[in-house]
Design a protein around this motif. Structure first.
Motif, PDB file in Angstrom:
ATOM      1  N   SER A 173      -4.133   5.364  -1.335  1.00 30.28           N
ATOM      2  CA  SER A 173      -5.074   4.250  -1.454  1.00 30.28           C
ATOM      3  C   SER A 173      -5.728   4.297  -2.824  1.00 30.28           C
ATOM      4  CB  SER A 173      -6.156   4.326  -0.366  1.00 30.28           C
ATOM      5  OG  SER A 173      -7.137   5.298  -0.691  1.00 30.28           O
ATOM      6  N   LYS A 174      -6.270   3.170  -3.254  1.00 31.97           N
ATOM      7  CA  LYS A 174      -7.110   3.173  -4.451  1.00 31.97           C
ATOM      8  C   LYS A 174      -8.342   4.036  -4.174  1.00 31.97           C
ATOM      9  CE  LYS A 174      -4.807   0.130  -7.035  1.00 31.97           C
ATOM     10  NZ  LYS A 174      -5.377  -1.210  -7.284  1.00 31.97           N
ATOM     11  N   SER A 175      -8.941   4.552  -5.238  1.00 33.95           N
ATOM     12  CA  SER A 175     -10.055   5.484  -5.059  1.00 33.95           C
ATOM     13  C   SER A 175     -11.280   4.841  -4.431  1.00 33.95           C
ATOM     14  CB  SER A 175     -10.431   6.109  -6.406  1.00 33.95           C
ATOM     15  OG  SER A 175     -10.845   5.099  -7.322  1.00 33.95           O
ATOM     16  N   ASP A 176     -11.395   3.509  -4.522  1.00 33.21           N
ATOM     17  CA  ASP A 176     -12.537   2.818  -3.938  1.00 33.21           C
ATOM     18  C   ASP A 176     -12.205   2.234  -2.559  1.00 33.21           C
ATOM     19  OD1 ASP A 176     -10.797   0.871  -4.798  1.00 33.21           O
ATOM     20  OD2 ASP A 176     -12.312  -0.339  -5.844  1.00 33.21           O
ATOM     21  N   GLU A 177     -11.063   2.673  -1.979  1.00 34.03           N
ATOM     22  CA  GLU A 177     -10.660   2.205  -0.658  1.00 34.03           C
ATOM     23  C   GLU A 177     -10.685   3.349   0.341  1.00 34.03           C
ATOM     24  OE1 GLU A 177      -7.539  -1.316  -2.082  1.00 34.03           O
ATOM     25  OE2 GLU A 177      -6.780   0.657  -1.502  1.00 34.03           O
ATOM     26  N   THR A 178     -10.586   3.011   1.614  1.00 34.94           N
ATOM     27  CA  THR A 178     -10.554   4.009   2.675  1.00 34.94           C
ATOM     28  C   THR A 178      -9.130   4.171   3.186  1.00 34.94           C
ATOM     29  OG1 THR A 178     -10.893   2.436   4.481  1.00 34.94           O
ATOM     30  CG2 THR A 178     -12.868   3.248   3.348  1.00 34.94           C
ATOM     31  N   ASN A 180      -8.089   3.291   5.977  1.00 38.95           N
ATOM     32  CA  ASN A 180      -7.703   2.059   6.679  1.00 38.95           C
ATOM     33  C   ASN A 180      -7.002   1.069   5.758  1.00 38.95           C
ATOM     34  OD1 ASN A 180      -8.739   2.945   9.118  1.00 38.95           O
ATOM     35  ND2 ASN A 180     -10.778   2.103   8.710  1.00 38.95           N
ATOM     36  N   GLU A 181      -7.233   1.194   4.451  1.00 37.62           N
ATOM     37  CA  GLU A 181      -6.595   0.312   3.479  1.00 37.62           C
ATOM     38  C   GLU A 181      -5.424   0.994   2.771  1.00 37.62           C
ATOM     39  OE1 GLU A 181     -10.107  -2.066   1.435  1.00 37.62           O
ATOM     40  OE2 GLU A 181     -10.734  -0.018   1.937  1.00 37.62           O
ATOM     41  N   ALA A 182      -5.105   2.220   3.172  1.00 33.95           N
ATOM     42  CA  ALA A 182      -4.057   2.984   2.504  1.00 33.95           C
ATOM     43  C   ALA A 182      -2.669   2.485   2.900  1.00 33.95           C
ATOM     44  CB  ALA A 182      -4.187   4.470   2.845  1.00 33.95           C
ATOM     45  N   TYR A 204      -6.293   7.102  -7.625  1.00 32.34           N
ATOM     46  CA  TYR A 204      -5.786   7.047  -6.261  1.00 32.34           C
ATOM     47  C   TYR A 204      -6.220   8.264  -5.450  1.00 32.34           C
ATOM     48  CZ  TYR A 204      -2.687   3.225  -7.653  1.00 32.34           C
ATOM     49  OH  TYR A 204      -2.193   2.028  -8.100  1.00 32.34           O
ATOM     50  N   GLU A 222      -9.826  12.153  -5.848  1.00 27.71           N
ATOM     51  CA  GLU A 222      -9.196  11.032  -6.532  1.00 27.71           C
ATOM     52  C   GLU A 222      -8.440  11.536  -7.756  1.00 27.71           C
ATOM     53  OE1 GLU A 222     -12.210   8.870  -9.490  1.00 27.71           O
ATOM     54  OE2 GLU A 222     -12.848   8.731  -7.388  1.00 27.71           O
TER      55      GLU A 222
END
Length: 267
Positions: A173-178, A180-182, A204, A222
């Motif tokens: 996932s992006k570093s600002d995502e959880t 659940n968004e991976a 990431y 990250e």
């Protein structure tokens, strides 16, 4: 994500320093017709430094053929890229059992034919117990795509060589995502190298779950990707003092660069 753990504070410091050593070599030179690369990665936890020898004609004692023994590669390290002419060679892996590092004085643990193809990386992985090692050899095409640089992309594959967990799911996932968004990037079975996938250069986070499960077992700090390089993310056993049973090694097979990343358990 918490950053007060000693796992973060010690391991994260190693990443920038190791990245600096590889900057001048990133991208390689894939325009050289008739040449390919050989790269050794030592993932045997009880192995000493391993010496790689490439020999064009094992039975010939003459001096008009290619023969080279490269510097020893310690556990958890990569031997850098060896650029050689396309040909079929004899490859030897050995360790130093005496004071001498001459080829004839090394203790050989593996010998095999190795065919080097143009603009291809022979990625040689030494795993398991050094007294009965398993050798994995992968063919990785050299990627030199100007679009990667123009579009700020990087290339990545995943390899699982964890000795007790035969298959894991690896998410990104992006570093600002959880989580659940991976995105699931690999169902990584032991000894299999995933297909290459391109991603946007960014920060990431990696997650590991049991195969087929959505319960996150481990997560990384990250990680920054800011170059159009080729990466192999190697999931292996953590044999150090850290709490996590996993380590991911971030490898650039044709640049002198390896960055250990400890995956930290989510409580």
């Amino acid at each position: 994500m918490p950053n007060n753990s000693p796992l973060y504070s010690l391991k994260s410091l190693a990443i920038p320093a190791l990245m600096i050593t590889g900057l001048s070599a990133c991208g390689g030179d894939s325009d050289s017709s008739g040449e390919g690369y050989v790269t050794l990665y030592n993932a045997s936890p009880n192995a000493p430094a391993i010496f790689l020898t490439i020999d064009e004609d094992l039975d010939d004692d003459g001096t008009d053929y290619f023969e080279q023994t490269y510097n020893g590669v310690s556990f958890g390290q990569i031997g850098g890229d060896k650029l050689v002419e396309t040909n079929t060679y004899t490859m030897e892996l050995a360790w130093q059992s005496d004071d001498s590092i001459a080829r004839d004085d090394l203790t050989k643990v593996y010998e095999s034919a190795l065919t080097v193809s143009s603009d291809e990386i022979k990625f040689v992985v030494l795993t398991q117990d050094i007294t009965d090692p398993k050798i994995l050899i992968f063919d990785i095409p050299v990627i030199d795509d100007e679009d990667d640089t123009d579009d700020d992309l990087f290339n990545m594959r995943v390899l699982n060589i964890h000795q007790t967990v035969s298959t894991v799911d690896v998410y990104l996932s992006k570093s600002d995502e959880t989580f659940n968004e991976a995105t699931l990037i690999s169902q990584a079975a032991y000894g299999q190298l995933s297909e290459n996938v391109r991603y946007d250069q960014d920060d990431y986070i990696f997650y590991i779950t049991a195969n087929g499960s959505s319960d996150v077992l481990y997560t990384s700090d990250e990680i920054n990707y800011s170059f159009a390089s080729q990466y192999v993310m190697v999931v292996r056993d953590n044999t150090g003092v850290w709490a996590s049973p996993f380590i991911i090694d971030r490898i650039i097979p044709i640049a002198l660069n390896i960055c250990p990343l400890v995956l930290v358990k989510i409580n």
